[in-house]
Design a protein around this motif. Structure first.
Motif, PDB file in Angstrom:
ATOM      1  N   MET A 130       0.839  -1.204   0.000  1.00  0.00           N
ATOM      2  CA  MET A 130       0.000   0.000   0.000  1.00  0.00           C
ATOM      3  C   MET A 130       0.876   1.258   0.000  1.00  0.00           C
ATOM      4  O   MET A 130       1.879   1.308   0.696  1.00  0.00           O
ATOM      5  CB  MET A 130      -0.902   0.007   1.247  1.00  0.00           C
ATOM      6  N   THR A 131       0.480   2.249  -0.774  1.00  0.00           N
ATOM      7  CA  THR A 131       1.225   3.511  -0.781  1.00  0.00           C
ATOM      8  C   THR A 131       0.627   4.462   0.259  1.00  0.00           C
ATOM      9  O   THR A 131      -0.529   4.299   0.669  1.00  0.00           O
ATOM     10  CB  THR A 131       1.143   4.192  -2.165  1.00  0.00           C
ATOM     11  N   THR A 132       1.393   5.470   0.648  1.00  0.00           N
ATOM     12  CA  THR A 132       0.847   6.449   1.597  1.00  0.00           C
ATOM     13  C   THR A 132      -0.292   7.230   0.946  1.00  0.00           C
ATOM     14  O   THR A 132      -1.218   7.671   1.628  1.00  0.00           O
ATOM     15  CB  THR A 132       1.933   7.432   2.088  1.00  0.00           C
ATOM     16  N   GLN A 133      -0.233   7.384  -0.386  1.00  0.00           N
ATOM     17  CA  GLN A 133      -1.320   8.057  -1.104  1.00  0.00           C
ATOM     18  C   GLN A 133      -2.629   7.273  -0.946  1.00  0.00           C
ATOM     19  O   GLN A 133      -3.686   7.851  -0.684  1.00  0.00           O
ATOM     20  CB  GLN A 133      -0.935   8.203  -2.591  1.00  0.00           C
ATOM     21  N   GLN A 134      -2.543   5.956  -1.080  1.00  0.00           N
ATOM     22  CA  GLN A 134      -3.743   5.119  -0.906  1.00  0.00           C
ATOM     23  C   GLN A 134      -4.268   5.200   0.523  1.00  0.00           C
ATOM     24  O   GLN A 134      -5.476   5.226   0.747  1.00  0.00           O
ATOM     25  CB  GLN A 134      -3.422   3.663  -1.272  1.00  0.00           C
ATOM     26  N   LEU A 135      -3.338   5.255   1.464  1.00  0.00           N
ATOM     27  CA  LEU A 135      -3.745   5.383   2.861  1.00  0.00           C
ATOM     28  C   LEU A 135      -4.458   6.712   3.084  1.00  0.00           C
ATOM     29  O   LEU A 135      -5.514   6.777   3.727  1.00  0.00           O
ATOM     30  CB  LEU A 135      -2.506   5.260   3.766  1.00  0.00           C
ATOM     31  N   HIS A 136      -3.890   7.760   2.508  1.00  0.00           N
ATOM     32  CA  HIS A 136      -4.488   9.096   2.618  1.00  0.00           C
ATOM     33  C   HIS A 136      -5.903   9.101   2.033  1.00  0.00           C
ATOM     34  O   HIS A 136      -6.844   9.647   2.631  1.00  0.00           O
ATOM     35  CB  HIS A 136      -3.593  10.101   1.890  1.00  0.00           C
ATOM     36  N   GLU A 137      -6.064   8.485   0.874  1.00  0.00           N
ATOM     37  CA  GLU A 137      -7.392   8.442   0.231  1.00  0.00           C
ATOM     38  C   GLU A 137      -8.407   7.690   1.090  1.00  0.00           C
ATOM     39  O   GLU A 137      -9.565   8.087   1.192  1.00  0.00           O
ATOM     40  CB  GLU A 137      -7.283   7.791  -1.159  1.00  0.00           C
ATOM     41  N   GLN A 138      -7.947   6.603   1.692  1.00  0.00           N
ATOM     42  CA  GLN A 138      -8.835   5.829   2.556  1.00  0.00           C
ATOM     43  C   GLN A 138      -9.278   6.648   3.769  1.00  0.00           C
ATOM     44  O   GLN A 138     -10.427   6.579   4.208  1.00  0.00           O
ATOM     45  CB  GLN A 138      -8.126   4.540   3.008  1.00  0.00           C
ATOM     46  N   ILE A 139      -8.346   7.437   4.294  1.00  0.00           N
ATOM     47  CA  ILE A 139      -8.653   8.291   5.449  1.00  0.00           C
ATOM     48  C   ILE A 139      -9.752   9.299   5.090  1.00  0.00           C
ATOM     49  O   ILE A 139     -10.718   9.478   5.832  1.00  0.00           O
ATOM     50  CB  ILE A 139      -7.373   9.018   5.937  1.00  0.00           C
ATOM     51  N   LEU A 140      -9.609   9.915   3.920  1.00  0.00           N
ATOM     52  CA  LEU A 140     -10.611  10.909   3.510  1.00  0.00           C
ATOM     53  C   LEU A 140     -11.957  10.254   3.238  1.00  0.00           C
ATOM     54  O   LEU A 140     -13.013  10.794   3.576  1.00  0.00           O
ATOM     55  CB  LEU A 140     -10.130  11.650   2.257  1.00  0.00           C
ATOM     56  N   GLN A 141     -11.901   9.068   2.655  1.00  0.00           N
ATOM     57  CA  GLN A 141     -13.140   8.383   2.303  1.00  0.00           C
ATOM     58  C   GLN A 141     -13.896   7.920   3.554  1.00  0.00           C
ATOM     59  O   GLN A 141     -15.113   8.084   3.655  1.00  0.00           O
ATOM     60  CB  GLN A 141     -12.793   7.201   1.387  1.00  0.00           C
ATOM     61  N   LYS A 142     -13.167   7.377   4.509  1.00  0.00           N
ATOM     62  CA  LYS A 142     -13.812   6.889   5.740  1.00  0.00           C
ATOM     63  C   LYS A 142     -13.974   7.981   6.795  1.00  0.00           C
ATOM     64  O   LYS A 142     -14.610   7.758   7.820  1.00  0.00           O
ATOM     65  CB  LYS A 142     -12.995   5.738   6.338  1.00  0.00           C
ATOM     66  N   LYS A 143     -13.365   9.136   6.533  1.00  0.00           N
ATOM     67  CA  LYS A 143     -13.294  10.195   7.552  1.00  0.00           C
ATOM     68  C   LYS A 143     -12.827   9.612   8.887  1.00  0.00           C
ATOM     69  O   LYS A 143     -13.458   9.791   9.938  1.00  0.00           O
ATOM     70  CB  LYS A 143     -14.636  10.906   7.697  1.00  0.00           C
ATOM     71  N   SER A 144     -11.750   8.905   8.795  1.00  0.00           N
ATOM     72  CA  SER A 144     -11.189   8.259   9.984  1.00  0.00           C
ATOM     73  C   SER A 144      -9.694   8.082   9.804  1.00  0.00           C
ATOM     74  O   SER A 144      -9.235   7.747   8.709  1.00  0.00           O
ATOM     75  CB  SER A 144     -11.830   6.880  10.183  1.00  0.00           C
ATOM     76  N   PHE A 145      -8.953   8.353  10.858  1.00  0.00           N
ATOM     77  CA  PHE A 145      -7.531   7.980  10.860  1.00  0.00           C
ATOM     78  C   PHE A 145      -7.260   7.107  12.081  1.00  0.00           C
ATOM     79  O   PHE A 145      -6.186   7.105  12.669  1.00  0.00           O
ATOM     80  CB  PHE A 145      -6.602   9.198  10.797  1.00  0.00           C
ATOM     81  N   LEU A 146      -8.292   6.331  12.402  1.00  0.00           N
ATOM     82  CA  LEU A 146      -8.218   5.406  13.541  1.00  0.00           C
ATOM     83  C   LEU A 146      -7.539   4.101  13.139  1.00  0.00           C
ATOM     84  O   LEU A 146      -7.768   3.569  12.056  1.00  0.00           O
ATOM     85  CB  LEU A 146      -9.641   5.099  14.036  1.00  0.00           C
ATOM     86  N   CYS A 147      -6.700   3.639  14.027  1.00  0.00           N
ATOM     87  CA  CYS A 147      -6.088   2.323  13.893  1.00  0.00           C
ATOM     88  C   CYS A 147      -6.482   1.550  15.151  1.00  0.00           C
ATOM     89  O   CYS A 147      -6.344   2.064  16.261  1.00  0.00           O
ATOM     90  CB  CYS A 147      -4.571   2.492  13.810  1.00  0.00           C
ATOM     91  N   VAL A 148      -7.006   0.359  14.976  1.00  0.00           N
ATOM     92  CA  VAL A 148      -7.414  -0.430  16.146  1.00  0.00           C
ATOM     93  C   VAL A 148      -6.296  -1.411  16.509  1.00  0.00           C
ATOM     94  O   VAL A 148      -5.870  -2.224  15.678  1.00  0.00           O
ATOM     95  CB  VAL A 148      -8.737  -1.181  15.884  1.00  0.00           C
ATOM     96  N   GLY A 149      -5.830  -1.301  17.723  1.00  0.00           N
ATOM     97  CA  GLY A 149      -4.773  -2.192  18.202  1.00  0.00           C
ATOM     98  C   GLY A 149      -5.349  -3.524  18.633  1.00  0.00           C
ATOM     99  O   GLY A 149      -6.301  -3.565  19.410  1.00  0.00           O
ATOM    100  N   LEU A 150      -4.792  -4.596  18.108  1.00  0.00           N
ATOM    101  CA  LEU A 150      -5.262  -5.936  18.468  1.00  0.00           C
ATOM    102  C   LEU A 150      -4.282  -6.557  19.462  1.00  0.00           C
ATOM    103  O   LEU A 150      -3.230  -7.065  19.084  1.00  0.00           O
ATOM    104  CB  LEU A 150      -5.410  -6.801  17.211  1.00  0.00           C
ATOM    105  N   ASP A 151      -4.625  -6.446  20.734  1.00  0.00           N
ATOM    106  CA  ASP A 151      -3.799  -6.956  21.837  1.00  0.00           C
ATOM    107  C   ASP A 151      -4.585  -8.043  22.558  1.00  0.00           C
ATOM    108  O   ASP A 151      -5.051  -7.838  23.680  1.00  0.00           O
ATOM    109  CB  ASP A 151      -3.492  -5.841  22.854  1.00  0.00           C
TER     110      ASP A 151
END
Lengths: 273, 273
Positions: free
Chosen positions: B1-22
């Motif tokens: 995945m590129t950072t550009q794709q990550l950026h687009e996903q953030i805008l689309q989901k209106k989220s920059f949340l990462c869920v930690g799986l512990d």
């Protein structure tokens, strides 16, 4: 295992050699690749051929994790094999772990309980609460990076912090942590002259010394500056021993290389103790 | 995945949340313990309940390794499940690895090739040649510890080195490494005021921010100082989401908690972009 037991084993074997187990499928003898678990078969043969010459084995977790579940199974079989057949030998999970407290507790469980290693290597960057969960285990040992043997050691470890190098600050600070008697330290052999300063800070601690052999360090120099009155050194050699031959004689050649190092160590011990 | 794709996903989901799986067997709902692979079942339920609200998942390797081979199998199943069902989601192996070059290469293979994560966290203590092997992988990302969210961060990371704090030196130095465009950094949320200085050094890099939720950091403060014009933040929350309930409604409650965070993020994004 206690450090006293480790010390006794060193005197009895006249060796403070630790053999690093870095099994790489692209380097191990071709005939082993046909077996069901080439990594374990390789380790087992090396262990059987060297166990009387070495006081420690140090599987490097990266070389197992790279092969996924199968690799982790090989790691489990390797540590079980050592614990069952050579229970006196000191085992080191070279894992360079370290995270926030509750995570480090899980790593400690992984290596001290699930896999039953005597010790694990950790990184100091996250400080006290990232290391203390490891130190809480009785008769287990936490080997913290101080000054490593690679080129990148000079990027941060030797930076001047408040008038002293960072790695010295790391050593000093770690002595104040709870159960710090369970700490040992990684100090690279490629910079033998640093040992004198390090011994002023941690005179009694065991030092795990990589960088002998393939990485180019000198054993006599390390001993000159790093040995204390309980020996206090575990000198690791991996590639120079385990990859001494790529043929069917690999274990025999590994023994020959280990024997050379052990004999040099015996001379040093005899001359000093 | 590129950072550009990550950026687009953030805008689309209106989220920059990462869920930690512990996943901790002592904390996950009791009814799951009867299943064949409680850790995977727990993760799967959390993932299915939150995937539209989050742009990343961050399995913490310690919580899998603590359960040995079975745990490593759960890790493999978890990352496979995400990659197969939600391939757009950014995956982080929170492993805090780092060793000499040939060893780091093996860790990179483990996480980027064998497990096929998009990124892995690494520790900086061993310097350049311990990190560059990770950076060599195209479209993979190496998330290096800079300033962590735990108490021990103040042991070494904030020490004064040549007139600046160590973590700033780490950031500066890392920019000179080969393929440094593949670097992201861990910056703890518990010290939001530090973000302004950090952004002067790494204006364009993504920052992975733990410490929101159970560790007590404030989202609005982090965004105020840490956001750049491409968002540039991945805010991690683990315990506050995944352990929102210990009952059979755990996934539903996890979604509720994730939704709260996502809504707060959407407001911030809407107000700024």
């Amino acid at each position: 295992m206690t450090t006293q037991q480790l010390h006794e084993q060193i005197l009895q074997k006249k060796s403070f050699l630790c053999v690093g187990l870095d099994p790489d499928l692209s380097k191990i003898p071709a005939h082993l690749l046909e077996t069901e678990d080439p990594i374990f078969e390789f380790n087992k043969a090396i262990i059987d051929a060297t166990h009387d010459l070495t006081v420690g084995y140090k599987p490097n977790t990266a070389f197992f994790e790279a092969y996924g579940i199968k690799g982790w199974m090989s790691l489990q079989k390797t540590i079980n094999y050592i614990n069952e057949n050579y229970p006196d030998i000191f085992t080191i999970a070279d894992a360079k772990r370290g995270d926030i407290g509750n995570t480090s507790s899980m790593y400690a469980k992984a290596f001290f309980e699930d896999l039953n290693f005597d010790s694990v290597t950790v990184a100091p960057y996250m400080g006290k609460d990232s290391v203390e969960p490891f130190l809480a285990f009785e008769n287990k040992h936490t080997i913290m990076l101080a000054l490593t043997s690679n080129e990148g050691a000079f990027d941060f470890q030797t930076l001047n912090t408040n008038g002293t190098e960072l790695y010295k600050q790391v050593l000093e600070t770690s002595k104040t942590w709870k159960n710090s008697q369970n700490l040992m330290y990684v100090v690279g052999a490629t910079k033998a002259e640093y040992f004198a300063d390090i011994r002023k800070i941690v005179p009694d601690s065991f030092l795990l010394v990589p960088g002998i052999g393939a990485q180019g360090g000198s054993l006599s120099e390390v001993c000159k500056y790093g040995m204390n009155d309980k020996i206090g050194l575990l000198v690791n050699s991996a590639r120079a021993i385990i990859y001494a031959s790529k043929g069917t004689d690999f274990a025999e050649k590994a023994r020959e290389e280990a024997l050379k190092v052990q004999q040099e160590m015996a001379e040093i011990i005899d001359s000093k103790f």
